[in-house]
Design an enzyme around this catalytic site. Structure first.
Site, PDB file in Angstrom:
ATOM      1  N   ARG A 277      27.233 -21.532 -22.532  1.00  0.00           N
ATOM      2  CA  ARG A 277      28.653 -21.406 -22.899  1.00  0.00           C
ATOM      3  C   ARG A 277      29.294 -22.794 -22.917  1.00  0.00           C
ATOM      4  O   ARG A 277      30.111 -23.104 -23.765  1.00  0.00           O
ATOM      5  CB  ARG A 277      29.400 -20.470 -21.947  1.00  0.00           C
ATOM      6  CG  ARG A 277      30.912 -20.514 -22.130  1.00  0.00           C
ATOM      7  CD  ARG A 277      31.644 -19.249 -21.690  1.00  0.00           C
ATOM      8  NE  ARG A 277      31.267 -18.759 -20.379  1.00  0.00           N
ATOM      9  CZ  ARG A 277      31.603 -19.317 -19.208  1.00  0.00           C
ATOM     10  NH1 ARG A 277      32.342 -20.403 -19.173  1.00  0.00           N
ATOM     11  NH2 ARG A 277      31.223 -18.778 -18.074  1.00  0.00           N
TER      12      ARG A 277
ATOM     13  N   TYR B  34      45.444 -19.874 -45.973  1.00  0.00           N
ATOM     14  CA  TYR B  34      44.532 -18.776 -45.689  1.00  0.00           C
ATOM     15  C   TYR B  34      45.336 -17.695 -44.951  1.00  0.00           C
ATOM     16  O   TYR B  34      46.011 -17.977 -43.956  1.00  0.00           O
ATOM     17  CB  TYR B  34      43.376 -19.288 -44.820  1.00  0.00           C
ATOM     18  CG  TYR B  34      42.438 -18.202 -44.414  1.00  0.00           C
ATOM     19  CD1 TYR B  34      41.622 -17.592 -45.357  1.00  0.00           C
ATOM     20  CD2 TYR B  34      42.377 -17.761 -43.101  1.00  0.00           C
ATOM     21  CE1 TYR B  34      40.773 -16.569 -44.998  1.00  0.00           C
ATOM     22  CE2 TYR B  34      41.522 -16.736 -42.736  1.00  0.00           C
ATOM     23  CZ  TYR B  34      40.726 -16.142 -43.690  1.00  0.00           C
ATOM     24  OH  TYR B  34      39.890 -15.127 -43.324  1.00  0.00           O
TER      25      TYR B  34
ATOM     26  N   ASP C  13      43.091 -27.994 -42.562  1.00  0.00           N
ATOM     27  CA  ASP C  13      42.021 -27.037 -42.833  1.00  0.00           C
ATOM     28  C   ASP C  13      41.299 -27.545 -44.080  1.00  0.00           C
ATOM     29  O   ASP C  13      41.808 -27.460 -45.191  1.00  0.00           O
ATOM     30  CB  ASP C  13      42.624 -25.644 -43.043  1.00  0.00           C
ATOM     31  CG  ASP C  13      41.573 -24.575 -43.327  1.00  0.00           C
ATOM     32  OD1 ASP C  13      40.458 -24.928 -43.745  1.00  0.00           O
ATOM     33  OD2 ASP C  13      41.893 -23.380 -43.141  1.00  0.00           O
TER      34      ASP C  13
ATOM     35  N   LYS D  61      31.856 -20.922 -44.694  1.00  0.00           N
ATOM     36  CA  LYS D  61      31.940 -21.133 -46.141  1.00  0.00           C
ATOM     37  C   LYS D  61      30.916 -22.169 -46.611  1.00  0.00           C
ATOM     38  O   LYS D  61      29.744 -21.907 -46.553  1.00  0.00           O
ATOM     39  CB  LYS D  61      33.379 -21.507 -46.501  1.00  0.00           C
ATOM     40  CG  LYS D  61      34.449 -20.638 -45.789  1.00  0.00           C
ATOM     41  CD  LYS D  61      34.384 -19.175 -46.192  1.00  0.00           C
ATOM     42  CE  LYS D  61      35.218 -18.252 -45.301  1.00  0.00           C
ATOM     43  NZ  LYS D  61      36.626 -18.605 -45.156  1.00  0.00           N
TER      44      LYS D  61
END
Ligand code: PLP
Length: 375
Positions: free
Chosen positions: A47, A99, A171, A196
């Site tokens: 983690r 987005y 972004d 993406k």
């Protein structure tokens, strides 16, 4: 070094076995030394850190020209962590065109938690200036924007933000570092949905943040939340992303060349009302595209003559384009954004958004032509 060389170098890792491709470290636990009691390989628990995640984070930071990268289980997890690093009472400016789920996260999750935010049209610099308050910490940008491919002037927005003591997050999912490096344009943080183009094959869900200053208060806080909260990607996902990085340049440039051909075909087609593509001279911010990007990218949108019914009919008649949301993979996708976003959408009802894949341009053009003739 050119981008393509940098990408291969950044993604390569030497391995004690001589393997030129790294193994996938599924281990969640890592051993400590008998004498020093220090972690033998620098890792303790997956983690907090994992060799595959480390390798991907470092490679992406290099590609973006940043100092430190942090990977997450999705693009939204990356965005969420950035907002979580702020404090209740802080103010965020977000684009009107973005987005869909970015402002939704602010509205549904972080507004109740105490963040305030203002949505502005990022190409209207006076509106951005007017929205800056003394508690503004972050100006969020997305350029080219979703779904109308509007550009934001990153240099000017960064200057305005810094004068007010705020930071700029960009972004960069649609442009990728192949075409645009926001940190070179004075932004402070780059965000990616690695789902993406970075993954590039429609088989990884992930996100990332890259910081220019590794010691910025927000960078330290984001790392803490990543490790404490654990919204991290799996070792296999990080391995796939590192592999994706190696072909990012060739994929994006090939997809972009096809997108340009498709945009030119659609522009002036009798069944098409308007094409939104930064590579067309008709794009209202063409000068900014040339100044800020190495190319217009592989995403385009177009409005068919008519409304929802005509747009859906075009989708229905296409044989090569897959009717699906998302972007950045090898297969060309088309979607009716207004349907996908639902009743609160800003997307025009005749708008179709295309993610151009790696098929041959002539086949895609023929497919569009036959479908457009049927409306
Ligand atoms: C897909 C996308 C996101 C969200 O990323 P997920 O990986 O789906 O969580 C954010 N910004 C842009 C521009 C995107 O295309």
């Amino acid at each position: 070094m050119h981008f393509d060389t940098l990408a291969i170098q950044a993604a390569h890792q030497s391995d004690p076995t001589g393997a030129i491709i790294p193994p996938i470290h599924l281990s969640t636990k890592f051993e400590r030394d008998a004498e020093t009691y220090e972690p033998v390989g620098g890792h303790m628990y997956s983690r907090a850190s994992n060799p595959n995640r480390d390798a991907f984070e470092k490679a992406l930071a290099q590609l973006e020209g940043g100092a430190v990268g942090m990977a997450f289980g999705s693009g939204q997890a990356a965005t969420m962590t950035l907002f979580q690093a702020l404090r209740p009472g802080d103010h965020v400016i977000v684009p009107r065109q973005a987005y869909f789920s970015t402002p939704l996260l602010l509205e549904q999750v972080f507004h109740p938690w105490g963040l305030t935010y203002t949505r502005v049209e990022m190409s209207d610099l006076d509106a951005v200036q007017a929205a800056i308050h003394e508690n503004t910490r972050v100006i969020w940008t997305e350029t080219p924007s979703n779904p109308l491919l509007t550009m934001t002037d990153l240099l000017l927005i960064s200057q305005m933000a810094h004068e007010a003591g705020a930071i700029v997050v960009c972004d960069n999912t649609w442009a990728t570092p192949v075409l645009q490096r926001p940190l070179d344009l004075n932004c402070d943080v780059v965000m990616h949905s690695t789902t993406k183009y970075l993954g590039g094959h429609s088989d990884v869900l992930g996100g990332a943040l890259v910081f220019k200053d590794p010691n910025h208060e927000l960078a330290l806080r984001v790392r803490q939340i990543q490790q404490l909260g654990g919204a991290v990607p799996s070792p296999f996902d990080c391995w796939l992303l590192l592999r994706g990085i190696k072909t990012l340049g060739v994929r994006v440039r090939a997809q972009q060349a096809t997108a340009q051909a498709l945009a030119e075909f659609l522009d002036g087609h009798p069944s098409v009302e308007k094409v939104y593509y930064p590579g067309l001279d008709s794009h209202p911010q063409r000068a900014l595209v040339k100044q800020q990007m190495n190319g217009p990218g592989a995403m385009l949108s177009f409005g068919v003559k008519g409304g929802t019914a005509e747009a859906l009919r075009v989708c229905g008649h296409l044989k090569l384009f897959i009717r699906a949301t998302s972007l950045g993979g090898t297969e060309s996708l088309i979607e009716h954004r207004a349907t996908v976003e639902g009743i609160h959408t800003n997307a025009p009802d005749n708008l179709l958004r295309v993610s151009v894949g790696l098929e041959h341009a002539e086949d895609l053009i023929a497919d569009l032509d036959q479908a457009l003739k049927k409306i």
